[in-house]
Design an enzyme around this catalytic site. Sequence first.
Site, short mmCIF file in Angstrom:
data_model
loop_
_atom_site.label_atom_id
_atom_site.label_comp_id
_atom_site.label_asym_id
_atom_site.label_seq_id
_atom_site.Cartn_x
_atom_site.Cartn_y
_atom_site.Cartn_z
N ASP A 160 4.33 -6.28 2.77
CA ASP A 160 3.73 -5.48 2.27
C ASP A 160 3.92 -6.56 0.45
OD1 ASP A 160 1.80 -3.95 1.70
OD2 ASP A 160 2.65 -2.31 1.42
N ASP A 198 -0.05 -8.47 8.32
CA ASP A 198 -0.04 -9.45 6.67
C ASP A 198 1.51 -10.27 6.28
OD1 ASP A 198 -1.61 -7.33 7.59
OD2 ASP A 198 0.18 -5.73 6.07
N ASP A 350 -4.47 7.00 7.61
CA ASP A 350 -3.82 6.22 6.13
C ASP A 350 -3.14 7.42 5.06
OD1 ASP A 350 -5.30 4.01 7.84
OD2 ASP A 350 -6.73 4.06 6.99
#
Length: 369
Positions: A160, A198, A350
């Site tokens: 990330d 990601d 989230d």
Amino acid sequence: MVAAASVVVAVGTATGVVSALDDGRDSDRARPEVTSSPLLDQLPVVPSPSATVTKSASAEPSSSKRASSSPTKTEKKQSSGVSTALYRHPDSQVLDWVDSHHNDPRASVIESRIADQPAAVWFADYTPATVASRVRAVTSGAAAKGRVPVVVAYAIPGRDCGGASEGGAPDLSAYDSWIDKFAAGLGSGEVVVVLEPDSIAQADCLSDGERADRFASLARAGRVMKAANPKTRVYYDAGHSGWNSAGKQAALLKRAGAASAASSDGIFSNVSNFHTTTAEIAYDRQVLAALGGPASLGAVIDTSRNGNGAPADGEWCDPSGRKIGRAPTLNTGEARIDAYLWVKLPGESDGCKGSPGTFTPSYAYELAR
């Protein structure tokens, strides 16, 4: 637009997933499986719940959350919406909530439309001493039931780009060793691996050298897993249809080994995101065409929260008006689309409608209705 897309994926990825963290508990306690069509039946709307709701125990931030469970869970009744092939891991926050809230007016909808669905199991903590046994607990549990587990490897260094989901192995050498242990737990049956969400689409924060080193480790990871268990199906990060162009993403994927049958079975997209299945199918086919490689390469799509598509305003954090998407299945009926999966479990927040990574019944009910 690229920056916004990266935030969507990065934050959504590590907040709200079925996890298999090292908490000293037996991670493979049995829970009856249910079988039927992968299509979700229309369910009646139940009365609105009261404003006061007992929430599940708060989870640790980001990827360190744990799924709590009781050794005496109630058995699940059969439901009309569960895949006949994919494995539902017996530990998750939604199952815990359903077990302890039978009288909640939302429980039947949340149970039948979310809790009874098979979902991915994430390995997001860097615990090399135990990762093999914990992966093995999941794969052996699935094999005992004749099901296919979906596991997520999520420990790449620099995860990330140091953002909300940061963490992972301390360096690539340690990561390679962790992957060796992860692979040792894959068993001998069919298993789907979602390799490092990601890690490819969100690699712009790395230098050219760091990116090359990461991609080399990802290519190695696929080779190691498929060598450990030839029935392992490894899928690589393609971001989603609102992020990189298909050509750019394919070029990155190729550098990470995704075009080689020795390491890859294809790509995954839309993890923790909201883009429609139709958009993802079109995008994934474009990526695969640009990627080249064997014709056997396919794509898997996270359909857990994309029933209404992405919000027009680009909101990424528990956006209102969303709903669950197509039920998880390995039989999509679409060329080169190998599976619809629930990689992120619906209802795990989230961070806006509940604490990050915790099951939020009001959000789950909104998605399920």
